[in-house]
Design an enzyme around this catalytic site. Structure first.
Site, PDB file in Angstrom:
ATOM      1  N   LYS A  79       0.844  -1.202   0.000  1.00 49.95           N
ATOM      2  CA  LYS A  79       0.000   0.000   0.000  1.00 49.95           C
ATOM      3  C   LYS A  79       0.877   1.250   0.000  1.00 49.95           C
ATOM      4  O   LYS A  79       1.891   1.321   0.695  1.00 49.95           O
ATOM      5  CB  LYS A  79      -0.910  -0.014   1.231  1.00 49.95           C
ATOM      6  N   SER A 154      -9.603   2.275   3.348  1.00 59.39           N
ATOM      7  CA  SER A 154      -8.754   2.984   2.391  1.00 59.39           C
ATOM      8  C   SER A 154      -7.835   2.063   1.605  1.00 59.39           C
ATOM      9  O   SER A 154      -7.241   2.459   0.609  1.00 59.39           O
ATOM     10  CB  SER A 154      -7.902   4.002   3.147  1.00 59.39           C
ATOM     11  N   SER A 178      -9.960  -0.065   7.625  1.00 58.59           N
ATOM     12  CA  SER A 178      -9.458   0.034   6.255  1.00 58.59           C
ATOM     13  C   SER A 178      -8.752  -1.197   5.717  1.00 58.59           C
ATOM     14  O   SER A 178      -8.328  -1.209   4.565  1.00 58.59           O
ATOM     15  CB  SER A 178      -8.523   1.243   6.132  1.00 58.59           C
TER      16      SER A 178
END
Length: 480
Positions: A79, A154, A178
């Site tokens: 990420k 997210s 998330s």
């Protein structure tokens, strides 16, 4: 080599047996990304040079007959809120466009030391702020299971990459859900470790008392293997715990018979999608059949979790994001004539609407006239939420609940209503505030084929029991 549904065991085993080279395995994934990620937008940058150098190193070890590390040759995505030397670290924001950090996050370093091949950086909501991955400055991520739906946020890029077979596993971060929410929306496994179990060093901070790094994988065994690599004390992170790390693989061999499973009544009220409710009830029936004791429990302060979270998280965000001002790194407005104007114009151009909204909310909550009324009160409620969990865990070993109130919603469906978007976190933020561990495991599908996830929550630092129950769900002992 066929890479659909490829697991860590399958990838490492194939490399170790000489059925495929680590280099070829990486190239196959890159080819799939090139062919299909245009429609999904999960990757922001590829680290081909670094990945192929690591793959060549693994291939040389195989050729020499040397013992291979646990993730040897396994393609992994990262990420884009975690630093990775030689690759961009934008946090999904224009204000960090072009920034390349000079060091690796501890989680990244540990994965590579274990033999993982790091394919690249994954799309995410800007500074990890969002529940749909529609807040990225570099375009929304689409759900591979339904391209008109959000992948969750997210860490939507991390979940989507695993679901689309663009990586065998990925790293994400969870501040208020998330990891767990996108895992549920995309039909993969996602782990929220106990706060302090995995180092946050090298993580671009959103809310420092809430942010956690964790893995996405295709099954619980893979998630456990990744967590084994990631977990443990790190002297570079003052919040990192030195508590011993269990042998998660060995713990997975233990039966779930006799474990006490709590069902929090507050998670099954109005607003829960009937298909999700039915799937969770099927999980509970399966666990009962496997010998678990199902017990109702109450977490009475749950109704305050969402407002408490959004006061604390935004307050910490307003502090953390003050460092992005155009002075040290990232975007800088070249037209400004004064320092104050440069700050103002850089932040206005570099931050998106959701980030600005949260900075404003957080700054207000921390202001002299409102600190006691909002931030201090939110911290007091956080303590009450934590006590609720501690009391529940006196009577049960794990908690089982929904991850989200609805399946993946359509792109654009909630972007005009921030409050409705924030309520998507209703079943995930309480565990975040309490610092306990959690996992999302696929447990069924809706009538239109959208994935449904179940959330298993465990005591602080008891990921082992949580993973055992999660595997029981996955293997059909507790599955709708």
């Amino acid at each position: 080599m066929e890479i659909r549904n490829l697991t860590i065991e399958g990838a490492r085993g194939a490399v170790a047996a000489g059925k495929v080279t680590a280099t070829a395995l990486a190239e196959v994934h890159y080819a799939r990304i090139a062919a299909e990620d245009g429609a999904i937008n999960s990757y922001l940058a590829l680290s081909r040079e670094r990945a192929l150098a690591q793959a060549e190193k693994i291939d040389q070890m195989v050729a020499k007959g040397e013992p291979l590390p646990v993730l040897a040759g396994v393609p992994v995505g990262i990420k884009d809120v975690l630093t990775m030397q030689g690759a961009p670290a934008t946090a999904g924001s224009l204000i960090l466009k072009g920034y390349r950090p000079p060091y690796d996050a501890t989680a990244v370093k540990r994965l590579e030391a274990a033999g993982a091949v790091l394919l690249g950086k994954l799309n995410c909501d800007e500074f990890a702020m969002g529940s749909s991955n529609e807040n990225s400055a570099y375009g929304s991520v689409k759900n591979p299971r339904a391209l008109d739906r959000v992948p969750g946020g997210s860490s939507g890029g991390s979940a989507a990459a695993v679901a689309a077979d663009f990586a065998v596993a990925t790293l994400g971060t969870d501040t208020g859900g998330s990891i767990r929410q996108p895992a549920a929306f995309c039909g993969v496994v996602g782990v929220l470790p106990t706060y302090g179990r995995v180092s946050r060093y090298g993580l671009i901070a959103f809310a420092s008392s809430l942010d956690r790094v964790g893995p996405f994988a295709k099954n619980v065994r893979d998630a456990a293997a990744l967590l084994q690599v990631l977990a443990g004390h790190d002297e570079m992170d003052a919040t990192s715990s030195d508590r011993p790390v269990a042998d998660y693989a060995a713990e997975l061999q233990k039966p779930v018979e006799g474990l006490r499973v709590g069902v929090p009544e507050e998670y099954f009220g109005e607003g829960l999608d009937p298909e999700i409710r039915a799937a969770i009830e099927g999980v509970l029936a399966g666990l009962k059949a496997a010998g678990c004791v199902i017990k109702p429990v109450s977490l009475p302060h749950t109704k305050y979790a969402v407002p408490t979270y959004y006061v604390i998280a935004t307050a910490e965000a307003s502090s953390n994001l003050s460092r992005f001002d155009g002075v040290r790194y990232g975007l800088r407005d070249a037209e400004a004539k004064t320092l104050a104007a440069m700050f103002r114009k850089t932040r206005d151009a570099g931050f998106g609407a959701e980030v600005k909204r949260r900075i404003l909310l957080g700054t207000y909550a921390l202001s002299a006239g409102y600190y006691d009324a909002y931030y201090r009160k939110a911290q007091q409620v956080r303590a009450l939420l934590t006590k609720d969990f501690l009391a529940a865990f006196h009577d049960v070993d794990v908690l089982v609940a929904p991850v989200t109130p609805t399946p993946a919603f359509k792109l654009g469906e909630k972007t005009d209503d921030p409050v409705k978007m924030y309520l998507e976190d209703i079943y995930s933020v309480a565990a975040s505030l309490a610092g306990i561990c959690g996992i999302s495991v696929p447990c069924g599908e809706t009538k239109v084929g959208l994935p449904i996830g179940v959330q298993v929550m465990g005591r602080h630092f008891d990921e082992a029991t949580m993973l055992r129950v999660a595997q029981a769900v996955e293997t059909g002992q507790g599955k709708a």
